[in-house]
Design a protein around this motif. Structure first.
Motif, PDB file in Angstrom:
ATOM      1  N   THR A 131      -2.628   0.113  -1.493  1.00  0.00           N
ATOM      2  CA  THR A 131      -1.312   0.422  -0.944  1.00  0.00           C
ATOM      3  C   THR A 131      -1.066   1.929  -0.947  1.00  0.00           C
ATOM      4  OG1 THR A 131      -0.568  -1.663  -1.894  1.00  0.00           O
ATOM      5  CG2 THR A 131       1.148  -0.141  -1.126  1.00  0.00           C
ATOM      6  N   GLU A 132      -1.417   2.571  -2.055  1.00  0.00           N
ATOM      7  CA  GLU A 132      -1.212   4.015  -2.175  1.00  0.00           C
ATOM      8  C   GLU A 132      -2.066   4.777  -1.161  1.00  0.00           C
ATOM      9  OE1 GLU A 132      -1.864   5.491  -6.153  1.00  0.00           O
ATOM     10  OE2 GLU A 132      -1.609   7.574  -5.470  1.00  0.00           O
ATOM     11  N   GLN A 135      -0.372   4.530   2.157  1.00  0.00           N
ATOM     12  CA  GLN A 135       0.831   5.382   2.216  1.00  0.00           C
ATOM     13  C   GLN A 135       0.445   6.855   2.341  1.00  0.00           C
ATOM     14  OE1 GLN A 135       2.588   3.855  -1.361  1.00  0.00           O
ATOM     15  NE2 GLN A 135       3.958   2.447  -0.272  1.00  0.00           N
ATOM     16  N   ASP A 136      -0.611   7.253   1.627  1.00  0.00           N
ATOM     17  CA  ASP A 136      -1.100   8.635   1.748  1.00  0.00           C
ATOM     18  C   ASP A 136      -1.543   8.934   3.177  1.00  0.00           C
ATOM     19  OD1 ASP A 136      -0.629   9.059  -0.920  1.00  0.00           O
ATOM     20  OD2 ASP A 136      -2.734   8.970  -1.544  1.00  0.00           O
ATOM     21  N   LEU A 138      -0.478   7.479   5.989  1.00  0.00           N
ATOM     22  CA  LEU A 138       0.712   7.595   6.847  1.00  0.00           C
ATOM     23  C   LEU A 138       1.430   8.930   6.609  1.00  0.00           C
ATOM     24  CD1 LEU A 138       2.054   3.937   6.487  1.00  0.00           C
ATOM     25  CD2 LEU A 138       0.904   4.917   8.489  1.00  0.00           C
ATOM     26  N   ALA A 139       1.494   9.347   5.349  1.00  0.00           N
ATOM     27  CA  ALA A 139       2.169  10.610   5.029  1.00  0.00           C
ATOM     28  C   ALA A 139       1.414  11.803   5.628  1.00  0.00           C
ATOM     29  CB  ALA A 139       2.294  10.771   3.510  1.00  0.00           C
ATOM     30  N   THR A 167      -1.596   1.664  13.306  1.00  0.00           N
ATOM     31  CA  THR A 167      -0.347   2.207  12.772  1.00  0.00           C
ATOM     32  C   THR A 167       0.854   1.409  13.301  1.00  0.00           C
ATOM     33  OG1 THR A 167      -1.341   4.417  12.628  1.00  0.00           O
ATOM     34  CG2 THR A 167       1.063   4.281  12.515  1.00  0.00           C
ATOM     35  N   PHE A 175       3.435  -2.086   5.107  1.00  0.00           N
ATOM     36  CA  PHE A 175       3.723  -0.646   5.082  1.00  0.00           C
ATOM     37  C   PHE A 175       4.972  -0.379   5.928  1.00  0.00           C
ATOM     38  CE2 PHE A 175      -0.931  -0.756   4.425  1.00  0.00           C
ATOM     39  CZ  PHE A 175      -1.027   0.005   3.261  1.00  0.00           C
ATOM     40  N   SER A 176       6.046   0.014   5.293  1.00  0.00           N
ATOM     41  CA  SER A 176       7.246   0.353   6.057  1.00  0.00           C
ATOM     42  C   SER A 176       7.048   1.689   6.760  1.00  0.00           C
ATOM     43  CB  SER A 176       8.450   0.461   5.121  1.00  0.00           C
ATOM     44  OG  SER A 176       9.546   1.012   5.832  1.00  0.00           O
ATOM     45  N   TYR A 180       8.990   7.503   7.902  1.00  0.00           N
ATOM     46  CA  TYR A 180       8.183   8.418   8.727  1.00  0.00           C
ATOM     47  C   TYR A 180       8.792   8.583  10.117  1.00  0.00           C
ATOM     48  CZ  TYR A 180       5.052   6.983   4.968  1.00  0.00           C
ATOM     49  OH  TYR A 180       4.511   6.697   3.735  1.00  0.00           O
TER      50      TYR A 180
END
Lengths: 196, 196
Positions: A131-132, A135-136, A138-139, A167, A175-176, A180
């Motif tokens: 999950t992390e 998220q990384d 997407l960030a 995406t 993943f919300s 973003y």
């Protein structure tokens, strides 16, 4: 481009990428649905004539030639089109995003989605490291888009199509996209290009 | 090609790939050693000026331009050279192997090697699924080489360099190359090209 068969699984972002490129370029092809969860990409015939690696997507031509790997197929189909930046450094950035997508983005975003959509796993049962990692990813995309409209150079390219594929369905993997905002605007711009 | 800095970690096959291409082409660069296990690829300065993704390898030019992802850097450095097949379909096969290397080969062969070499894990403690994935990758390479001398078309290309990087050190990850005679002959041929 000669007529080809596109072997794919509906719902796979990797397969969707190739279909989007073929459609945007108006290429002549037949979609062959491959029920991968029934082992259809692992039959002797598939391994011999379509892809020895046993994966979708793949394309074949009447001559018997076959090509696999979503991003490689996109590069082949789009050669000479505006989907590949003419400037060598912009093109290199496009390559860089294509490899990043397969190495870092897909193994987190698409894999988490597959665990939920196809294996029926629940959020709480999924490795937090996965999950992390998603998220990384997407960030990093969000931060990149603060400085540029498209991922490679000044134009919409294969990099945008490749990154769009998983995406835009990231919420199906838990993943919300709410945090973003810049990324969501890019998704909208990309959808316009694809449906334009 | 302008002078560039190549940020890498000695022992990383991904970094070795780029160095091999730069050397075979006689390019002018400085190697900057990045001690990744000390967090050197995650400093604010590295993320800001070299690679926001926090990985090696990456290259930077005096203009401030930066490029990451080993296979993308190779494609950029080798553009217009004989390391990229001129025929579009051969070139597409090269792309296909480059993506397969990053998606399927590296995450098994290189990761298992890293677990043993850098994390001190023992064979018996490693997930058997990872071992099987690596063996499947080596077996696919072996089968492919039964029919062809090089991975993409009729000539030595970036596909061979990319696949050589972690295959020639696969035994350090506990993968015996003994069963793969054709693959071992290809490793020898590739080493000759690199050292020739």
């Amino acid at each position: 481009m000669d007529h080809f068969k596109l072997y794919g699984f509906t719902g796979s972002g990797n397969c969707e990428k190739v279909r989007m490129v073929a459609d945007i370029l108006g290429l002549d092809y037949d979609w062959i649905e491959v029920p991968i969860f029934d082992g259809a990409s692992r039959t002797e015939n598939y391994l011999d004539t379509v892809n020895p690696g046993g994966q979708v997507p793949a394309i074949t031509f009447a001559t018997g030639r076959a090509l696999s790997q979503s991003n490689a197929i996109m590069l082949y189909l789009a050669e000479g089109s505006t989907l590949i930046p003419p400037d060598p450094f912009d093109r290199a950035q496009m390559y860089s995003w294509l490899f990043w997508e397969q190495y870092t983005h897909e193994p987190a975003i698409a894999v988490r989605r597959a665990l939920i959509q196809y294996r029926g796993m629940k959020d709480a049962d999924i490795d937090p490291a996965l999950t992390e990692k998603g998220q990384d990813a997407l960030a990093l995309m969000e931060r990149t888009l603060h400085n540029q409209k498209w991922f490679a150079g000044y134009q919409f390219s294969l990099a945008d199509i490749a990154l769009y594929a998983y995406t835009h369905v990231a919420p199906e993997g838990g993943f919300s996209l709410q945090p973003y905002e810049t990324l969501r605007r890019w998704l909208d711009r990309t959808a316009e290009q694809l449906n334009g």
